[in-house]
Design an enzyme around this catalytic site. Sequence first.
Site, short mmCIF file in Angstrom:
data_model
loop_
_atom_site.label_atom_id
_atom_site.label_comp_id
_atom_site.label_asym_id
_atom_site.label_seq_id
_atom_site.Cartn_x
_atom_site.Cartn_y
_atom_site.Cartn_z
N LYS A 130 58.12 10.98 36.99
CA LYS A 130 57.03 10.51 36.12
C LYS A 130 57.16 9.02 35.98
O LYS A 130 58.26 8.47 36.14
CB LYS A 130 57.16 11.15 34.72
CG LYS A 130 55.87 11.15 33.96
CD LYS A 130 54.99 12.31 34.38
CE LYS A 130 53.64 12.30 33.74
NZ LYS A 130 52.93 13.58 34.00
N ASP A 170 47.72 10.64 34.94
CA ASP A 170 48.11 11.35 33.70
C ASP A 170 47.28 10.66 32.61
O ASP A 170 46.24 10.06 32.93
CB ASP A 170 49.62 11.24 33.47
CG ASP A 170 50.13 12.19 32.38
OD1 ASP A 170 50.29 13.39 32.68
OD2 ASP A 170 50.34 11.76 31.22
P1 NDP Z 1 43.26 11.76 29.58
O1 NDP Z 1 43.71 10.35 29.45
O2 NDP Z 1 42.17 12.10 30.50
O3 NDP Z 1 42.88 12.34 28.15
C1 NDP Z 1 43.81 12.34 27.11
C2 NDP Z 1 43.19 12.95 25.87
O4 NDP Z 1 44.20 13.17 24.90
C3 NDP Z 1 42.16 12.06 25.21
O5 NDP Z 1 41.20 12.87 24.57
C4 NDP Z 1 43.00 11.29 24.22
O6 NDP Z 1 42.26 10.78 23.11
C5 NDP Z 1 43.95 12.33 23.75
N1 NDP Z 1 45.22 11.70 23.34
C6 NDP Z 1 46.05 10.97 24.12
N2 NDP Z 1 47.09 10.50 23.42
C7 NDP Z 1 46.89 10.93 22.17
C8 NDP Z 1 47.62 10.76 20.98
N3 NDP Z 1 48.77 10.04 20.94
N4 NDP Z 1 47.13 11.36 19.88
C9 NDP Z 1 46.00 12.10 19.92
N5 NDP Z 1 45.25 12.27 21.02
C10 NDP Z 1 45.69 11.70 22.13
O7 NDP Z 1 44.60 12.58 29.97
P2 NDP Z 1 44.72 14.02 30.64
O8 NDP Z 1 43.64 14.92 30.19
O9 NDP Z 1 44.95 13.81 32.08
O10 NDP Z 1 46.11 14.51 30.03
C11 NDP Z 1 46.20 15.28 28.83
C12 NDP Z 1 47.52 16.01 28.79
O11 NDP Z 1 47.64 16.87 29.92
C13 NDP Z 1 48.77 15.13 28.83
O12 NDP Z 1 49.80 15.76 28.09
C14 NDP Z 1 49.16 15.14 30.31
O13 NDP Z 1 50.52 14.85 30.51
C15 NDP Z 1 48.83 16.59 30.64
N6 NDP Z 1 48.63 16.90 32.05
C16 NDP Z 1 47.71 16.23 32.81
C17 NDP Z 1 47.52 16.58 34.13
C18 NDP Z 1 46.47 15.93 34.98
O14 NDP Z 1 46.32 16.35 36.14
N7 NDP Z 1 45.72 14.97 34.49
C19 NDP Z 1 48.34 17.63 34.77
C20 NDP Z 1 49.20 18.32 33.86
C21 NDP Z 1 49.35 17.94 32.57
P3 NDP Z 1 41.93 9.21 23.03
O15 NDP Z 1 40.78 9.00 23.98
O16 NDP Z 1 41.59 8.96 21.62
O17 NDP Z 1 43.16 8.49 23.47
O1 2IT Z 2 51.82 16.33 34.31
C1 2IT Z 2 51.39 16.54 35.47
O2 2IT Z 2 51.70 17.55 36.10
C2 2IT Z 2 50.47 15.55 36.04
N1 2IT Z 2 50.11 14.58 35.37
C3 2IT Z 2 50.00 15.69 37.46
C4 2IT Z 2 51.03 15.19 38.42
C5 2IT Z 2 50.59 15.11 39.86
O3 2IT Z 2 51.40 14.62 40.64
O4 2IT Z 2 49.48 15.54 40.21
#
Ligand code: NDP
Ligand code: 2IT
Length: 453
Positions: A130, A170
Amino acid sequence: MSNPIESEINAFMDEVKAKNPNETEFLQSVREVAEITIPYMEEHPRYKEANILHRLVEPERVIMFRVPWVDRTGRIQVNRGYRVQFSSAIGPYKGGLRFHPSVNLSILKFLGFEQIFKNALTTLPLGGAKGGSDFDPKGKSDREVMKFCQSFMTELHRHISKYTDIPAGDIGVGKREIGYLFGQYKRLENEFTGVLTGKDLNWGGSLIRPEATGYGAVYFMVEMLKTAKDDFKGKRVAVSGSGNVAQFTTEKIIELKGKVITVSDSSGYIYAEDGLTTDHLKFMMELKNQDRGRVSEMAEKFSGLVYYEDEPAWNLPGEVDVVIPCATQNELGEEDARKLVEKGVRFVGEGANMPCTTEAVHLFQKKKVLFGPGKAVNAGGVAASGLEMAQNALRLRWEREKVDEKLLYIMRNIHAQCVRYGENKHGEIDYVKGANLAGFIKVADAMIDQGAV
Ligand code: NDP
Ligand code: 2IT
């Protein structure tokens, strides 16, 4: 007096804590793995003899660097960049990059550690990593984001390659950031390769990668609901977040005729008594992906939606059947879990990484709520990244249906692994135990095969 296994777990945690003081998120994720694998190792001493757990909690490499960049007023700014290359036991380092002001070493170490087991569950040859920065893309112009990404990659490029380490997105790192990062890598290395995943379709990306984490989470939850002879039809589902994972979780649930009654961002949440419609979702996607707006604007646009400022989605009025937190770590605590149990929740799946605190997880489990941990539920994103790497290596692109079918197969397989290692003699499934053991065994066996490296 605690029993000998508990004492061993506590002694192990004391050691890890002494070496990594103040890294609360990292210690939280290590404890979960230790509580499950230490008892297992009592019956399987070869892992203990190879000192696997002590070796696993030590990242193979941590890179930390200065990221200077010039903002729109001409001022020189500086941020901190990181890449935690945690484990290459079963494949090259793989995992996302997070750009958020809260990013620190503890958070990236917990995410990298989780990624080891998650990636093992996908059955693809992917190690765990990461990275990211405390840079905040919010309120920055596209040019500023580009400058930052170019400076970040100017250092990172020497530590990654398509054979060594393949970053992705992420929180705060989406299509735009991946584009700028890729452009700079290509320029520095004079190489057009699949060194990043989450690329745009036009230049090496995979169909379904944007959808994969959300779709995959729902595919996993479908299997979980099946174990209770149930399905999503008519279910009231509380989702948090409104970013990539929340958007495609919502899309798939609507397709399965479930009702997504909440979405949120860090300012508040939206409540939809009758469930979000495809029009609501379309608006939310444009709002978040192009306009970089706030969910509060959804309630201004649509009369059926109510906005609650400064409150988590877990305060929702009314009943709930399924909860899928998709925002960030530790966003759902013990008190939230208690309220959700009172409101009728029966199934919880972590779309985000570690969104539930340890106490919340224990409460759900005590109350017999089926609980799927992030390393299993949200593995669809990195799985599709693995499929993107395969397509890049073959220099071709698979159809949407083909990638989606593979994703579905992988998520069903992850669910089956959780059942295999987590089911007790009464037929009850402990998904936390199942996911951790299945991932651990695969990585530990590879470490034993490869010797003390
Ligand atoms: P995005 O940046 O697309 O969206 C993040 C969302 O979470 C936004 O709505 C944001 O709100 C909110 N958020 C972020 N930080 C905070 C905080 N400190 N408090 C409250 N709300 C918060 O990220 P993703 O959707 O890609 O990721 C979301 C989660 O999923 C994370 O935990 C990530 O690690 C996990 N994940 C993502 C993957 C991927 O492929 N993208 C794969 C697997 C897991 P705001 O706009 O107000 O910041
Ligand atoms: O938390 C996760 O698994 C991700 N943000 C995706 C990682 C990736 O390499 O696609």
